[in-house]
Scaffold this motif. Structure first.
Motif, PDB file in Angstrom:
ATOM      1  N   GLN A   1     -23.690 -25.058 -18.857  1.00 35.12           N
ATOM      2  CA  GLN A   1     -24.308 -26.378 -18.778  1.00 35.12           C
ATOM      3  C   GLN A   1     -25.687 -26.311 -18.140  1.00 35.12           C
ATOM      4  OE1 GLN A   1     -21.304 -28.619 -16.643  1.00 35.12           O
ATOM      5  NE2 GLN A   1     -20.408 -29.379 -18.551  1.00 35.12           N
ATOM      6  N   LEU A   2     -25.919 -25.305 -17.285  1.00 38.35           N
ATOM      7  CA  LEU A   2     -27.197 -25.148 -16.611  1.00 38.35           C
ATOM      8  C   LEU A   2     -27.891 -23.892 -17.123  1.00 38.35           C
ATOM      9  CD1 LEU A   2     -26.119 -25.975 -12.938  1.00 38.35           C
ATOM     10  CD2 LEU A   2     -27.146 -27.505 -14.627  1.00 38.35           C
ATOM     11  N   GLN A   3     -29.209 -23.921 -17.125  1.00 36.34           N
ATOM     12  CA  GLN A   3     -29.957 -22.791 -17.655  1.00 36.34           C
ATOM     13  C   GLN A   3     -29.772 -21.533 -16.806  1.00 36.34           C
ATOM     14  OE1 GLN A   3     -34.197 -23.426 -17.916  1.00 36.34           O
ATOM     15  NE2 GLN A   3     -34.491 -21.724 -19.325  1.00 36.34           N
ATOM     16  N   GLY A   4     -29.635 -21.714 -15.504  1.00 30.90           N
ATOM     17  CA  GLY A   4     -29.463 -20.579 -14.609  1.00 30.90           C
ATOM     18  C   GLY A   4     -28.429 -20.867 -13.544  1.00 30.90           C
ATOM     19  N   GLY A   5     -27.884 -19.815 -12.962  1.00 30.91           N
ATOM     20  CA  GLY A   5     -26.890 -19.984 -11.906  1.00 30.91           C
ATOM     21  C   GLY A   5     -26.259 -18.655 -11.545  1.00 30.91           C
ATOM     22  N   LEU A   6     -25.039 -18.753 -11.031  1.00 28.85           N
ATOM     23  CA  LEU A   6     -24.321 -17.573 -10.550  1.00 28.85           C
ATOM     24  C   LEU A   6     -23.036 -17.365 -11.333  1.00 28.85           C
ATOM     25  CD1 LEU A   6     -24.634 -18.085  -6.662  1.00 28.85           C
ATOM     26  CD2 LEU A   6     -26.011 -16.579  -8.104  1.00 28.85           C
ATOM     27  N   VAL A   7     -22.622 -16.131 -11.394  1.00 31.96           N
ATOM     28  CA  VAL A   7     -21.325 -15.767 -11.948  1.00 31.96           C
ATOM     29  C   VAL A   7     -20.559 -15.039 -10.855  1.00 31.96           C
ATOM     30  CG1 VAL A   7     -20.088 -14.416 -13.682  1.00 31.96           C
ATOM     31  CG2 VAL A   7     -22.244 -15.537 -14.281  1.00 31.96           C
ATOM     32  N   TRP A   8     -19.359 -15.517 -10.549  1.00 30.70           N
ATOM     33  CA  TRP A   8     -18.534 -14.851  -9.546  1.00 30.70           C
ATOM     34  C   TRP A   8     -17.893 -13.600 -10.135  1.00 30.70           C
ATOM     35  CZ3 TRP A   8     -19.472 -16.229  -4.841  1.00 30.70           C
ATOM     36  CH2 TRP A   8     -19.740 -17.561  -4.514  1.00 30.70           C
ATOM     37  N   GLU A   9     -17.914 -12.536  -9.350  1.00 34.67           N
ATOM     38  CA  GLU A   9     -17.295 -11.284  -9.780  1.00 34.67           C
ATOM     39  C   GLU A   9     -16.342 -10.803  -8.683  1.00 34.67           C
ATOM     40  OE1 GLU A   9     -18.938  -7.064 -11.416  1.00 34.67           O
ATOM     41  OE2 GLU A   9     -19.422  -7.525  -9.328  1.00 34.67           O
ATOM     42  N   TRP A  10     -15.065 -10.632  -9.052  1.00 32.27           N
ATOM     43  CA  TRP A  10     -14.088 -10.109  -8.111  1.00 32.27           C
ATOM     44  C   TRP A  10     -14.299  -8.607  -7.963  1.00 32.27           C
ATOM     45  CZ3 TRP A  10     -11.073 -13.481  -5.450  1.00 32.27           C
ATOM     46  CH2 TRP A  10     -10.972 -14.776  -5.964  1.00 32.27           C
ATOM     47  N   ASP A  11     -14.500  -8.159  -6.731  1.00 31.75           N
ATOM     48  CA  ASP A  11     -14.808  -6.758  -6.472  1.00 31.75           C
ATOM     49  C   ASP A  11     -13.673  -5.856  -6.932  1.00 31.75           C
ATOM     50  OD1 ASP A  11     -15.098  -4.186  -4.847  1.00 31.75           O
ATOM     51  OD2 ASP A  11     -16.960  -5.232  -4.349  1.00 31.75           O
ATOM     52  N   LEU A  12     -14.020  -4.873  -7.762  1.00 31.39           N
ATOM     53  CA  LEU A  12     -13.015  -4.008  -8.362  1.00 31.39           C
ATOM     54  C   LEU A  12     -12.269  -3.170  -7.332  1.00 31.39           C
ATOM     55  CD1 LEU A  12     -11.698  -2.807 -10.917  1.00 31.39           C
ATOM     56  CD2 LEU A  12     -13.593  -1.167 -10.997  1.00 31.39           C
ATOM     57  N   GLN A  13     -12.937  -2.727  -6.299  1.00 32.30           N
ATOM     58  CA  GLN A  13     -12.293  -1.848  -5.328  1.00 32.30           C
ATOM     59  C   GLN A  13     -11.108  -2.516  -4.638  1.00 32.30           C
ATOM     60  OE1 GLN A  13     -12.900   1.403  -4.908  1.00 32.30           O
ATOM     61  NE2 GLN A  13     -14.288   1.120  -6.643  1.00 32.30           N
ATOM     62  N   TYR A  14     -11.186  -3.832  -4.454  1.00 30.66           N
ATOM     63  CA  TYR A  14     -10.072  -4.532  -3.825  1.00 30.66           C
ATOM     64  C   TYR A  14      -8.873  -4.623  -4.760  1.00 30.66           C
ATOM     65  CZ  TYR A  14     -12.925  -5.877   0.164  1.00 30.66           C
ATOM     66  OH  TYR A  14     -13.682  -5.845   1.309  1.00 30.66           O
ATOM     67  N   VAL A  15      -9.113  -4.448  -6.052  1.00 27.22           N
ATOM     68  CA  VAL A  15      -8.020  -4.440  -7.020  1.00 27.22           C
ATOM     69  C   VAL A  15      -7.372  -3.063  -7.077  1.00 27.22           C
ATOM     70  CG1 VAL A  15      -7.405  -4.794  -9.444  1.00 27.22           C
ATOM     71  CG2 VAL A  15      -9.112  -6.268  -8.359  1.00 27.22           C
ATOM     72  N   LEU A  16      -8.186  -2.019  -6.956  1.00 29.21           N
ATOM     73  CA  LEU A  16      -7.681  -0.659  -7.104  1.00 29.21           C
ATOM     74  C   LEU A  16      -7.045  -0.115  -5.825  1.00 29.21           C
ATOM     75  CD1 LEU A  16     -10.573   0.926  -9.218  1.00 29.21           C
ATOM     76  CD2 LEU A  16      -8.436  -0.108 -10.013  1.00 29.21           C
ATOM     77  N   ILE A  17      -7.489  -0.594  -4.680  1.00 31.78           N
ATOM     78  CA  ILE A  17      -6.900  -0.131  -3.415  1.00 31.78           C
ATOM     79  C   ILE A  17      -5.493  -0.703  -3.284  1.00 31.78           C
ATOM     80  CG2 ILE A  17      -7.060  -0.284  -0.902  1.00 31.78           C
ATOM     81  CD1 ILE A  17     -10.098  -0.354  -1.213  1.00 31.78           C
TER      82      ILE A  17
END
Length: 256
Positions: A41-57
């Motif tokens: 909906q907005l031209q710019g912004g942020l995308v949240w990314e779940w840190d992979l290391q917390y998934v693999l540990i």
């Protein structure tokens, strides 16, 4: 010789039921199958990314009776996005539309074979899809594009570190090369790839490579020879789908 001649007074009339045009098939584009299209909906912004290391540990551990289990957290990273508007148009005048007709020998005026609105719609849609494909190739096909993964290069001679013999060489081993790369990606990220993407010349080299043909030759019958299809080679490599980009872009200036 009488003047004017028959050729002088005859006017060639265009066919009203056909015109010739060339457009690339939608099958040659892979951008929207390689990466999903995300509406914003907005031209710019942020995308949240779940840190992979917390998934693999793995933090699971033995718990004594009456004690609380060990706690675990997670981490959110921020990725920025910005959508750059792009567009293209084609001018069509009312006079042009009005003259897109043909006159039959009876004098009847009918719609002609040329329809500027239809042609412009088809052309501009093709341009938009082609631009997306060009952007994909610039962003994903090249060196130093994938974080944490060493680039691999095909060479004509003896392969060295992070190299493999080019797949148009009879002595090359594409099954071994691709299997090793799939395993490396899976063990590095914890996620094994489901799709492969390549250009048409790479696919042509793969489907005629002896290493690939030798593994598929037993699937044929005397009446139906083995078909080296994308799905068959994808199954050989252990992925769900192979995507082949075959789009063609002319780089000359318009009109030349």
């Amino acid at each position: 010789m009488p003047q004017p001649t028959a050729g002088d007074v005859f006017v060639n009339m265009p066919l009203t039921n056909v015109s010739l045009a060339y457009y690339q098939s939608q099958d040659v584009y892979i951008a929207d199958r390689m990466f999903p299209i995300v509406q914003v909906q907005l031209q710019g912004g942020l995308v949240w990314e779940w840190d992979l290391q917390y998934v693999l540990i793995n933090g699971m551990e033995q718990r004594s009776e009456g004690t609380e289990t060990r706690g675990m957290g997670s981490k959110l990273n921020q990725k920025q996005y910005f959508c750059i508007p792009q567009g293209l148009h084609r001018d069509i005048s009312d006079m042009r539309r009005a003259n897109e007709v043909s006159v039959l020998p009876t004098g009847q005026i009918v719609a002609g074979a040329i329809n500027a609105d239809r042609n412009a719609t088809t052309l501009l849609t093709s341009q938009a899809v082609q631009k997306r494909e060009i952007t994909l190739k610039a962003s994903a096909f090249g060196t130093s594009k994938w974080t944490g993964m060493a680039d691999k290069a095909g060479v004509a001679g003896v392969p060295g570190a992070n190299q493999f013999k080019q797949w148009n060489d009879a002595a090359s081993t594409p099954v071994k090369d691709i299997t090793a790369q799939i395993t490396e990606i899976g063990l590095t990220t914890g996620v094994f790839p489901k799709r492969m993407a390549m250009g048409r010349p790479v696919w042509d080299a793969l489907k005629t490579n002896a290493d690939v043909l030798d593994r598929l030759k037993f699937f044929g019958t005397p009446g139906q020879p083995t078909q080296v299809t994308l799905s068959a080679v994808a199954a050989l490599f252990g992925v769900e789908e192979i995507l082949v980009s075959s789009t063609v872009q002319a780089t000359n200036i318009e009109g030349n």
